[in-house]
Design a protein around this motif. Structure first.
Motif, PDB file in Angstrom:
ATOM      1  N   LYS A 188     -10.997   6.252   2.842  1.00 49.98           N
ATOM      2  CA  LYS A 188      -9.868   5.355   3.092  1.00 49.98           C
ATOM      3  C   LYS A 188      -9.614   4.393   1.937  1.00 49.98           C
ATOM      4  O   LYS A 188      -8.634   3.671   1.923  1.00 49.98           O
TER       5      LYS A 188
ATOM      6  N   ARG B 215     -11.331   1.807   1.560  1.00 50.52           N
ATOM      7  CA  ARG B 215     -11.346   0.537   2.286  1.00 50.52           C
ATOM      8  C   ARG B 215     -12.483  -0.324   1.768  1.00 50.52           C
ATOM      9  O   ARG B 215     -13.610   0.151   1.615  1.00 50.52           O
TER      10      ARG B 215
ATOM     11  N   SER C 216      -7.921   3.038  11.392  1.00 49.45           N
ATOM     12  CA  SER C 216      -6.710   3.847  11.406  1.00 49.45           C
ATOM     13  C   SER C 216      -6.771   4.833  10.235  1.00 49.45           C
ATOM     14  O   SER C 216      -7.287   4.513   9.167  1.00 49.45           O
TER      15      SER C 216
ATOM     16  N   ASN D 131      -5.307   6.021   7.669  1.00 49.06           N
ATOM     17  CA  ASN D 131      -4.396   5.876   6.526  1.00 49.06           C
ATOM     18  C   ASN D 131      -5.200   5.330   5.358  1.00 49.06           C
ATOM     19  O   ASN D 131      -6.294   4.809   5.556  1.00 49.06           O
TER      20      ASN D 131
ATOM     21  N   SER E 114       0.028   2.714   9.298  1.00 43.14           N
ATOM     22  CA  SER E 114      -0.833   3.492  10.196  1.00 43.14           C
ATOM     23  C   SER E 114      -0.132   4.779  10.628  1.00 43.14           C
ATOM     24  O   SER E 114       1.082   4.802  10.790  1.00 43.14           O
TER      25      SER E 114
ATOM     26  N   HIS F 293      -0.825  -6.010   4.308  1.00 46.42           N
ATOM     27  CA  HIS F 293      -1.462  -4.930   5.053  1.00 46.42           C
ATOM     28  C   HIS F 293      -0.356  -4.140   5.723  1.00 46.42           C
ATOM     29  O   HIS F 293       0.754  -4.598   5.818  1.00 46.42           O
ATOM     30  N   TYR F 294      -0.664  -2.940   6.220  1.00 44.29           N
ATOM     31  CA  TYR F 294       0.309  -2.162   6.981  1.00 44.29           C
ATOM     32  C   TYR F 294       1.617  -2.007   6.194  1.00 44.29           C
ATOM     33  O   TYR F 294       2.699  -2.101   6.764  1.00 44.29           O
TER      34      TYR F 294
HETATM   35 MG    MG Z   1      -5.748  -0.121   9.949  1.00 39.83          MG
END
Ligand code: MG
Ligand code: TXA
Length: 323
Positions: free
Chosen positions: A49, A51, A136, A138, A144, A227-228
């Motif tokens: 991700k 992340r 999520s 993504n 997402s 974000h998103y």
């Molecule tokens: Mg998320």
């Protein structure tokens, strides 16, 4: 190499049990799952991700018995909410038990737990017989996914299988609650409305934007301000406000706009009848379509700050180009 997309739940469960990564449908959004008790699988989730490891993951399960193995103390109002809304779009941040790897919780003494309502997700987790850590599905910071194709576009060369469970029926991520002594605090507005939560346990604390410190020190690091986000710059503006620069503009709004539509090359109406539940189901897919239109900018009209509108406005604020 691109991974297979299919509906073979037992294959997906075997992959999870063997330490692989499976994207799977939940009622909120698709998750990128790995065995929560296997630190190597969890590390692969963060890597796939992209992340940052300071942003902890939600642990999912189908059987309530996992709750007691993964957490230490459950406040009585949390228990009432679980009885009312689980399985469903509500996540609880609770003191963690020893068996939860530190990587899952980014070293925090708490773990986020959720029982998803999607029958296929439940079957997957029952067959795998492990709790499933899943953000999520993504790339970090992006929109997402609410269908298997969205996952494939971003992650198919990074994971082992995409379990297709159809479009997500809620469409926005779960609401996240934490407890400060006996007071419930809303860390993330989401697929279960504040009104529904308060009907069961009374008032919850809703920290204001200003109370959310950025990045590492945040109580819920996924609540980062940016974000998103779609790739196209997004501006959150009331109808009638001056439009951003650019010749090709897109609009996302709740209902068909009266007069402004002609200023826009593409318009995404989330619910012709103004239904915020329907709007949530269409939200991320609408932003993805606008993102694919080659626009200079996307304008979003704020939604009513009630029901699921609160969660959608939160995602729009975090997607904005200029804060
Ligand atoms: Mg998320
Ligand atoms: O609906 C959902 O919640 C979806 C599906 C797949 O279940 N999952 C999801 O996960 O949205 P993710 O990783 O994108 O968002 C999890 C949120 C983040 O804001 C994260 O910071 C927060 O939960 N979180 C997780 N563990 C936490 C903890 N121990 N303390 C505070 N916040 C936590």
């Amino acid at each position: 190499m691109t991974c297979p997309i299919g509906t073979d739940v037992s294959k997906a469960a075997t992959i999870l049990r063997e330490g692989g990564l499976v994207a799977f449908a939940t009622e909120t959004v698709y998750g990128l799952g790995g065995n929560a008790l296997d630190p190597t699988a969890v590390a692969r989730i963060f890597e796939a991700k992209q992340r940052p490891e300071f942003d902890p993951l939600i642990v999912h399960f189908a059987e309530r018995s996992w709750l007691h193995r993964l957490t230490m103390h459950i406040p009585s109002s949390a228990r009432m909410l679980m009885d009312a809304f689980w399985p469903g779009p509500l996540t609880f941040v609770l003191p963690k038990a020893e068996i939860v790897p530190d990587l899952v919780t980014s070293g925090l003494p708490t773990v986020a737990v959720r029982m998803p309502a999607h029958p296929q997700a439940q079957e997957l987790m029952r067959l795998a017989d492990v709790p499933v850590a899943a953000p999520s599905a993504n790339l970090f910071g992006r929109l997402s996914p609410t269908c298997a194709q969205h996952v494939a576009e971003q992650l198919s060369d990074r994971i082992d299988y995409i379990l297709d469970g159809g479009p997500s029926t809620v469409g926005v991520e779960s609401s996240v609650l934490q407890w400060n002594k006996d007071a419930a605090v809303l860390l993330r507005p989401g697929g279960l409305s504040v009104e529904d939560i308060e009907a069961v346990i009374g008032p919850v604390m809703i920290p204001s934007e200003a109370d959310h410190p950025v990045a590492q020190s945040s109580p819920s690091p996924g609540m980062l301000p940016q974000h998103y986000a779609p790739q196209t710059p997004l501006f959150l503006q009331d109808a009638g406000s001056p439009l951003p620069e650019g010749s090709r503009l897109g609009l996302v709004c709740l209902q068909t706009p009266a007069d402004t539509a002609s200023s826009f090359a593409c318009v995404e109406v989330l619910s012709p009848t103004g239904d915020l539940v329907e709007a949530a189901t269409r939200f991320f897919a609408a932003l993805r379509r606008l993102d694919a239109c080659g626009l200079d900018a996307i304008v979003a009209h704020p939604l009513p700050e009630t029901g699921l509108g609160r969660a959608l406005n939160d995602r729009l604020r975090r997607a904005t180009y200029q804060l």
